[in-house]
Enzyme design. Sequence first.
Site, PDB file in Angstrom:
ATOM      1  N   ARG A   1     -10.348   0.217   8.110  1.00 16.02           N
ATOM      2  CA  ARG A   1     -10.088  -1.222   8.130  1.00 16.02           C
ATOM      3  C   ARG A   1     -10.984  -2.001   9.074  1.00 16.02           C
ATOM      4  O   ARG A   1     -10.679  -3.152   9.415  1.00 16.02           O
ATOM      5  CB  ARG A   1      -8.614  -1.560   8.317  1.00 16.02           C
ATOM      6  CG  ARG A   1      -7.952  -1.105   9.534  1.00 16.02           C
ATOM      7  CD  ARG A   1      -6.559  -0.703   9.164  1.00 16.02           C
ATOM      8  NE  ARG A   1      -5.500  -1.612   9.476  1.00 16.02           N
ATOM      9  CZ  ARG A   1      -4.249  -1.387   9.035  1.00 16.02           C
ATOM     10  NH1 ARG A   1      -3.982  -0.390   8.246  1.00 16.02           N
ATOM     11  NH2 ARG A   1      -3.296  -2.177   9.391  1.00 16.02           N
TER      12      ARG A   1
ATOM     13  N   ARG B   1      12.009  -5.292   5.443  1.00 12.68           N
ATOM     14  CA  ARG B   1      11.587  -3.901   5.211  1.00 12.68           C
ATOM     15  C   ARG B   1      12.372  -2.934   6.104  1.00 12.68           C
ATOM     16  O   ARG B   1      12.602  -3.185   7.273  1.00 12.68           O
ATOM     17  CB  ARG B   1      10.095  -3.743   5.511  1.00 12.68           C
ATOM     18  CG  ARG B   1       9.684  -2.275   5.561  1.00 12.68           C
ATOM     19  CD  ARG B   1       8.218  -2.052   5.462  1.00 12.68           C
ATOM     20  NE  ARG B   1       7.450  -2.613   6.546  1.00 12.68           N
ATOM     21  CZ  ARG B   1       6.130  -2.584   6.584  1.00 12.68           C
ATOM     22  NH1 ARG B   1       5.453  -2.038   5.594  1.00 12.68           N
ATOM     23  NH2 ARG B   1       5.491  -3.118   7.598  1.00 12.68           N
TER      24      ARG B   1
ATOM     25  N   LYS C   1       0.834  -1.213   0.000  1.00  8.30           N
ATOM     26  CA  LYS C   1       0.000   0.000   0.000  1.00  8.30           C
ATOM     27  C   LYS C   1       0.868   1.262   0.000  1.00  8.30           C
ATOM     28  O   LYS C   1       0.636   2.190  -0.762  1.00  8.30           O
ATOM     29  CB  LYS C   1      -0.939   0.016   1.216  1.00  8.30           C
ATOM     30  CG  LYS C   1      -1.918  -1.136   1.253  1.00  8.30           C
ATOM     31  CD  LYS C   1      -2.881  -1.042   2.425  1.00  8.30           C
ATOM     32  CE  LYS C   1      -2.236  -1.147   3.796  1.00  8.30           C
ATOM     33  NZ  LYS C   1      -1.611  -2.453   4.065  1.00  8.30           N
TER      34      LYS C   1
ATOM     35  N   ARG D   1      -1.105  -9.728  12.725  1.00  9.76           N
ATOM     36  CA  ARG D   1      -1.661  -8.665  11.869  1.00  9.76           C
ATOM     37  C   ARG D   1      -2.442  -9.273  10.699  1.00  9.76           C
ATOM     38  O   ARG D   1      -3.480  -8.749  10.304  1.00  9.76           O
ATOM     39  CB  ARG D   1      -0.522  -7.772  11.342  1.00  9.76           C
ATOM     40  CG  ARG D   1       0.026  -6.843  12.428  1.00  9.76           C
ATOM     41  CD  ARG D   1       1.383  -6.273  12.073  1.00  9.76           C
ATOM     42  NE  ARG D   1       1.396  -5.483  10.862  1.00  9.76           N
ATOM     43  CZ  ARG D   1       2.504  -5.213  10.167  1.00  9.76           C
ATOM     44  NH1 ARG D   1       3.664  -5.670  10.573  1.00  9.76           N
ATOM     45  NH2 ARG D   1       2.435  -4.478   9.090  1.00  9.76           N
TER      46      ARG D   1
ATOM     47  N   ARG E   1      10.432  -1.613  11.719  1.00  4.82           N
ATOM     48  CA  ARG E   1       9.253  -1.425  12.553  1.00  4.82           C
ATOM     49  C   ARG E   1       9.168  -2.501  13.626  1.00  4.82           C
ATOM     50  O   ARG E   1       9.455  -3.663  13.372  1.00  4.82           O
ATOM     51  CB  ARG E   1       7.991  -1.462  11.675  1.00  4.82           C
ATOM     52  CG  ARG E   1       7.743  -0.128  11.011  1.00  4.82           C
ATOM     53  CD  ARG E   1       6.653  -0.153   9.962  1.00  4.82           C
ATOM     54  NE  ARG E   1       5.431  -0.857  10.325  1.00  4.82           N
ATOM     55  CZ  ARG E   1       4.336  -0.852   9.555  1.00  4.82           C
ATOM     56  NH1 ARG E   1       4.328  -0.179   8.407  1.00  4.82           N
ATOM     57  NH2 ARG E   1       3.262  -1.515   9.930  1.00  4.82           N
TER      58      ARG E   1
HETATM   59  P1  G5P Z   1      -0.028   0.227   8.812  1.00  6.84           P
HETATM   60  O1  G5P Z   1       1.174   1.057   8.907  1.00  6.84           O
HETATM   61  O2  G5P Z   1      -1.179   0.681   7.995  1.00  6.84           O
HETATM   62  P2  G5P Z   1      -0.209  -2.315   7.501  1.00  6.84           P
HETATM   63  O3  G5P Z   1      -0.018  -3.520   8.334  1.00  6.84           O
HETATM   64  O4  G5P Z   1      -1.553  -2.103   6.950  1.00  6.84           O
HETATM   65  O5  G5P Z   1       0.434  -1.198   8.397  1.00  6.84           O
HETATM   66  P3  G5P Z   1       2.133  -2.040   6.046  1.00  6.84           P
HETATM   67  O6  G5P Z   1       2.868  -3.011   6.921  1.00  6.84           O
HETATM   68  O7  G5P Z   1       2.442  -0.593   6.183  1.00  6.84           O
HETATM   69  O8  G5P Z   1       0.604  -2.277   6.195  1.00  6.84           O
HETATM   70  P4  G5P Z   1       2.067  -1.836   3.163  1.00  6.84           P
HETATM   71  O9  G5P Z   1       2.052  -0.370   3.275  1.00  6.84           O
HETATM   72  O10 G5P Z   1       0.881  -2.513   2.549  1.00  6.84           O
HETATM   73  O11 G5P Z   1       2.376  -2.547   4.551  1.00  6.84           O
HETATM   74  O12 G5P Z   1       3.322  -2.335   2.352  1.00  6.84           O
HETATM   75  P5  G5P Z   1       4.699  -1.563   1.944  1.00  6.84           P
HETATM   76  O13 G5P Z   1       5.338  -0.977   3.155  1.00  6.84           O
HETATM   77  O14 G5P Z   1       4.465  -0.707   0.755  1.00  6.84           O
HETATM   78  O15 G5P Z   1       5.541  -2.837   1.443  1.00  6.84           O
HETATM   79  C1  G5P Z   1       6.000  -3.794   2.388  1.00  6.84           C
HETATM   80  C2  G5P Z   1       7.470  -4.145   2.054  1.00  6.84           C
HETATM   81  O16 G5P Z   1       7.486  -4.860   0.809  1.00  6.84           O
HETATM   82  C3  G5P Z   1       8.392  -2.922   1.850  1.00  6.84           C
HETATM   83  O17 G5P Z   1       9.671  -3.240   2.340  1.00  6.84           O
HETATM   84  C4  G5P Z   1       8.432  -2.755   0.310  1.00  6.84           C
HETATM   85  O18 G5P Z   1       9.646  -2.128  -0.118  1.00  6.84           O
HETATM   86  C5  G5P Z   1       8.370  -4.220  -0.122  1.00  6.84           C
HETATM   87  N1  G5P Z   1       7.794  -4.465  -1.454  1.00  6.84           N
HETATM   88  C6  G5P Z   1       6.801  -3.821  -2.107  1.00  6.84           C
HETATM   89  N2  G5P Z   1       6.564  -4.385  -3.301  1.00  6.84           N
HETATM   90  C7  G5P Z   1       7.416  -5.450  -3.398  1.00  6.84           C
HETATM   91  C8  G5P Z   1       7.659  -6.446  -4.411  1.00  6.84           C
HETATM   92  O19 G5P Z   1       7.046  -6.482  -5.485  1.00  6.84           O
HETATM   93  N3  G5P Z   1       8.628  -7.371  -4.128  1.00  6.84           N
HETATM   94  C9  G5P Z   1       9.355  -7.355  -2.959  1.00  6.84           C
HETATM   95  N4  G5P Z   1      10.293  -8.299  -2.767  1.00  6.84           N
HETATM   96  N5  G5P Z   1       9.169  -6.430  -1.999  1.00  6.84           N
HETATM   97  C10 G5P Z   1       8.202  -5.500  -2.206  1.00  6.84           C
HETATM   98  O20 G5P Z   1      -0.617  -0.038  10.268  1.00  6.84           O
HETATM   99  C11 G5P Z   1       0.238  -0.415  11.325  1.00  6.84           C
HETATM  100  C12 G5P Z   1      -0.572  -0.625  12.576  1.00  6.84           C
HETATM  101  O21 G5P Z   1      -1.218   0.586  12.954  1.00  6.84           O
HETATM  102  C13 G5P Z   1      -2.537   0.330  13.467  1.00  6.84           C
HETATM  103  C14 G5P Z   1      -2.630  -1.193  13.587  1.00  6.84           C
HETATM  104  O22 G5P Z   1      -2.142  -1.573  14.830  1.00  6.84           O
HETATM  105  C15 G5P Z   1      -1.705  -1.659  12.471  1.00  6.84           C
HETATM  106  O23 G5P Z   1      -1.249  -2.982  12.651  1.00  6.84           O
HETATM  107  N6  G5P Z   1      -3.527   0.880  12.544  1.00  6.84           N
HETATM  108  C16 G5P Z   1      -4.852   0.833  12.706  1.00  6.84           C
HETATM  109  N7  G5P Z   1      -5.619   0.302  13.694  1.00  6.84           N
HETATM  110  C17 G5P Z   1      -6.955   0.412  13.549  1.00  6.84           C
HETATM  111  N8  G5P Z   1      -7.551   0.982  12.494  1.00  6.84           N
HETATM  112  C18 G5P Z   1      -6.826   1.539  11.478  1.00  6.84           C
HETATM  113  N9  G5P Z   1      -7.441   2.116  10.436  1.00  6.84           N
HETATM  114  C19 G5P Z   1      -5.404   1.474  11.569  1.00  6.84           C
HETATM  115  N10 G5P Z   1      -4.411   1.905  10.766  1.00  6.84           N
HETATM  116  C20 G5P Z   1      -3.269   1.542  11.370  1.00  6.84           C
HETATM  117 MG    MG Z   2       2.166   1.011   4.899  1.00  7.24          MG
END
Ligand code: G5P
Ligand code: MG
Length: 226
Positions: A93, A127, A19, A171, A160
């Site tokens: 979410r 990451r 995302k 998660r 993180r």
């Molecule tokens: P976050 O911060 O919203 P999440 O768990 O939804 O966290 P996250 O972990 O931030 O999502 P993302 O943004 O979907 O993941 O993914 P990203 O960071 O872009 O990519 C992940 C990794 O993969 C990176 O290292 C990237 O470089 C790599 N990557 C990308 N594409 C590729 C690919 O093609 N190949 C490879 N090899 N690598 C790739 O929320 C965190 C916490 O905050 C709270 C909760 O506790 C949550 O767990 N929270 C909420 N709680 C309640 N309600 C809400 N609305 C909340 N929002 C946050």
């Molecule tokens: Mg994110």
Amino acid sequence: MVLKRIFRTVIMGPPGSGKGTVSGRIVKRFGLTHLSSGDLLRANIKAKTELGLLMKSCIDQGQLVPDDIISRLILTEMRSIEQSSWLLDGYPRTLAQAETLDGVCSVDRVINLDIPFQTIKQRLTSRWLHLPSGRVYNIDFNPPKISGLDDVTGEPLIQRDDDRPETITRRLKSYENQTQPVLEYYRSKGMLETFSGTETNKIWPHIQAFLSETLFSQNENVVGKA
Ligand code: G5P
Ligand code: MG
């Protein structure tokens, strides 16, 4: 005459689905304003605000923070971008959050990243994050130019606390139980656009084509950054 209007979109997908990565590309290509609930919460933790201190253990354990707290935080932040086209990442979410958002504005489209859980687990352990900007790196996918440092500012990168393997599993469970019903909610309203795959670079051209088509069709031009 070109019609100008504001475009409101949400990006959804499991933890680590890309995302943040895709949002960065959408901001660069289409000029939407990016608002990430996770980045906002981490900024509060870093600044040691009362809310940040309260929410830290919840986030570190891989649980969602309470609906009323995250909704208040996001809706307050949204006031400053209401005149721009925006992209919400990580919110809503739960169904309760989706209904709260519906109560204040209408979302145009929801982009859903459908990435297998196994792919995600491998990504998250390698990451690295630049906390002040939310820029994400990955040792295998998009490593920083200098190991451990942000490409733009040269500041140190962090890992993180919630990217530990056991927390990632929690998660993903919470995503299945609490967030997948939100996908159904938007699907039933005909707003959901799903992109499936295991590589962001292969999915991105499809997202780009979809947004180009949606944003610039019928002589409509969206309003970019205010
Ligand atoms: P976050 O911060 O919203 P999440 O768990 O939804 O966290 P996250 O972990 O931030 O999502 P993302 O943004 O979907 O993941 O993914 P990203 O960071 O872009 O990519 C992940 C990794 O993969 C990176 O290292 C990237 O470089 C790599 N990557 C990308 N594409 C590729 C690919 O093609 N190949 C490879 N090899 N690598 C790739 O929320 C965190 C916490 O905050 C709270 C909760 O506790 C949550 O767990 N929270 C909420 N709680 C309640 N309600 C809400 N609305 C909340 N929002 C946050
Ligand atoms: Mg994110």
